[in-house]
Design a protein around this motif. Structure first.
Motif, PDB file in Angstrom:
ATOM      1  N   SER A  82       0.831  -1.199   0.000  1.00  0.00           N
ATOM      2  CA  SER A  82       0.000   0.000   0.000  1.00  0.00           C
ATOM      3  C   SER A  82       0.873   1.259   0.000  1.00  0.00           C
ATOM      4  O   SER A  82       0.586   2.226  -0.707  1.00  0.00           O
ATOM      5  CB  SER A  82      -0.932  -0.002   1.211  1.00  0.00           C
ATOM      6  N   ASN A  86       1.194   4.139  -2.811  1.00  0.00           N
ATOM      7  CA  ASN A  86       1.089   5.538  -2.412  1.00  0.00           C
ATOM      8  C   ASN A  86       2.234   6.357  -3.020  1.00  0.00           C
ATOM      9  O   ASN A  86       2.027   7.476  -3.495  1.00  0.00           O
ATOM     10  CB  ASN A  86       1.088   5.645  -0.893  1.00  0.00           C
ATOM     11  N   ILE A  89       1.601   6.980  -6.653  1.00  0.00           N
ATOM     12  CA  ILE A  89       0.611   8.056  -6.815  1.00  0.00           C
ATOM     13  C   ILE A  89       1.303   9.413  -6.658  1.00  0.00           C
ATOM     14  O   ILE A  89       1.078  10.337  -7.442  1.00  0.00           O
ATOM     15  CB  ILE A  89      -0.538   7.912  -5.802  1.00  0.00           C
ATOM     16  N   ARG A  90       2.151   9.526  -5.666  1.00  0.00           N
ATOM     17  CA  ARG A  90       2.876  10.785  -5.441  1.00  0.00           C
ATOM     18  C   ARG A  90       3.768  11.129  -6.628  1.00  0.00           C
ATOM     19  O   ARG A  90       3.936  12.305  -6.955  1.00  0.00           O
ATOM     20  CB  ARG A  90       3.732  10.683  -4.188  1.00  0.00           C
ATOM     21  N   ARG A  93       1.894  13.063  -9.573  1.00  0.00           N
ATOM     22  CA  ARG A  93       1.449  14.450  -9.402  1.00  0.00           C
ATOM     23  C   ARG A  93       2.414  15.503  -9.940  1.00  0.00           C
ATOM     24  O   ARG A  93       1.988  16.379 -10.674  1.00  0.00           O
ATOM     25  CB  ARG A  93       1.169  14.731  -7.924  1.00  0.00           C
ATOM     26  N   LYS A 160      -2.783   7.559 -12.615  1.00  0.00           N
ATOM     27  CA  LYS A 160      -3.102   7.958 -11.240  1.00  0.00           C
ATOM     28  C   LYS A 160      -4.351   7.225 -10.749  1.00  0.00           C
ATOM     29  O   LYS A 160      -4.386   6.703  -9.632  1.00  0.00           O
ATOM     30  CB  LYS A 160      -3.300   9.466 -11.165  1.00  0.00           C
ATOM     31  N   ASP A 161      -5.356   7.162 -11.602  1.00  0.00           N
ATOM     32  CA  ASP A 161      -6.589   6.453 -11.239  1.00  0.00           C
ATOM     33  C   ASP A 161      -6.316   4.969 -11.004  1.00  0.00           C
ATOM     34  O   ASP A 161      -6.861   4.366 -10.082  1.00  0.00           O
ATOM     35  CB  ASP A 161      -7.652   6.614 -12.331  1.00  0.00           C
ATOM     36  N   GLU A 164      -4.637   4.542  -7.642  1.00  0.00           N
ATOM     37  CA  GLU A 164      -5.596   4.793  -6.557  1.00  0.00           C
ATOM     38  C   GLU A 164      -6.581   3.637  -6.396  1.00  0.00           C
ATOM     39  O   GLU A 164      -6.882   3.230  -5.270  1.00  0.00           O
ATOM     40  CB  GLU A 164      -6.334   6.108  -6.797  1.00  0.00           C
ATOM     41  N   ASP A 165      -7.079   3.100  -7.511  1.00  0.00           N
ATOM     42  CA  ASP A 165      -7.996   1.957  -7.429  1.00  0.00           C
ATOM     43  C   ASP A 165      -7.299   0.726  -6.865  1.00  0.00           C
ATOM     44  O   ASP A 165      -7.855   0.012  -6.025  1.00  0.00           O
ATOM     45  CB  ASP A 165      -8.587   1.632  -8.803  1.00  0.00           C
ATOM     46  N   LYS A 167      -4.674   0.678  -4.914  1.00  0.00           N
ATOM     47  CA  LYS A 167      -4.408   0.944  -3.495  1.00  0.00           C
ATOM     48  C   LYS A 167      -5.673   0.775  -2.662  1.00  0.00           C
ATOM     49  O   LYS A 167      -5.628   0.239  -1.556  1.00  0.00           O
ATOM     50  CB  LYS A 167      -3.834   2.343  -3.311  1.00  0.00           C
ATOM     51  N   GLU A 168      -6.795   1.212  -3.182  1.00  0.00           N
ATOM     52  CA  GLU A 168      -8.063   1.067  -2.468  1.00  0.00           C
ATOM     53  C   GLU A 168      -8.367  -0.410  -2.190  1.00  0.00           C
ATOM     54  O   GLU A 168      -8.787  -0.770  -1.086  1.00  0.00           O
ATOM     55  CB  GLU A 168      -9.184   1.687  -3.311  1.00  0.00           C
ATOM     56  N   ASP A 171      -5.925  -1.677   0.453  1.00  0.00           N
ATOM     57  CA  ASP A 171      -6.309  -1.150   1.771  1.00  0.00           C
ATOM     58  C   ASP A 171      -7.527  -1.877   2.334  1.00  0.00           C
ATOM     59  O   ASP A 171      -7.604  -2.130   3.540  1.00  0.00           O
ATOM     60  CB  ASP A 171      -6.561   0.361   1.693  1.00  0.00           C
TER      61      ASP A 171
END
Length: 183
Positions: A82, A86, A89-90, A93, A160-161, A164-165, A167-168, A171
């Protein structure tokens, strides 16, 4: 001492080695699921070659695939994974934000130069010549910059999406694992 890419210390290498996470192949699966617009020819070829069992039609099917892939991982390993996601994702950006800021500044500079030169030369030279030169010199870079800014604003930002998906789901697996240990 071996450093950098030779030591496999890129995030992609760490993902492959420690988490069985091959970003390129996982992105292909996700893009098939999301019906992404594909700009890269080799990437479109990868999607066409995608195995039938990895062609998910619903988010739930893909989620179950990810869940099954990491089902045997311990909570600590999932937690580290995870954190890895993360970081990915960073890393997404700054690229988009930096280009957007740079192009906005460039567009402002070009507009300023056009208007300054227009006002300065208005009294000295025929206005039509100044306007023609301004259009020839400044319009192409300005149009390119505006197009880039707009493309960034309307970019679907699939990577990015994707992170995030992913990682979700990881998690959620961590939460489920913690609940099962408490009961």
């Amino acid at each position: 001492m071996i450093k950098g890419k030779k030591a496999g210390r890129t995030l992609d290498e760490i993902g492959k080695r420690w988490y069985d996470f091959d970003f390129k192949s996982e992105r292909v699966i996700y893009c098939y699921l999301c019906c992404c617009k594909i700009k890269e020819k080799h990437f479109a070829r990868d999607i066409r070659k995608l195995d039938e069992k990895l062609r998910f039609e619903t988010y739930q099917e893909w989620k179950q695939y990810v869940y099954n892939k990491y089902y045997n991982y311990r909570t600590e390993e999932l937690s580290e994974f995870s954190r890895y996601l993360n970081q990915k994702i960073r890393n997404e950006r700054p690229i988009n934000e930096g280009v957007s800021i740079l192009l906005a500044a460039l567009t402002t500079l070009i507009f300023t130069e056009i208007f300054d030169s227009f006002l300065y030369t208005y009294e000295k030279i025929n206005i039509k010549i100044v306007w023609l030169i301004g259009c020839i010199v400044f319009l192409p870079p300005m149009a390119y910059g505006i197009a880039k800014i707009l493309s960034l604003m309307f970019d679907n930002n699939i990577e990015k999406d994707f992170f995030e998906d992913y990682k979700e789901i990881i998690d959620e697996m961590i939460e489920d694992s913690l609940k099962n240990h408490r009961d």
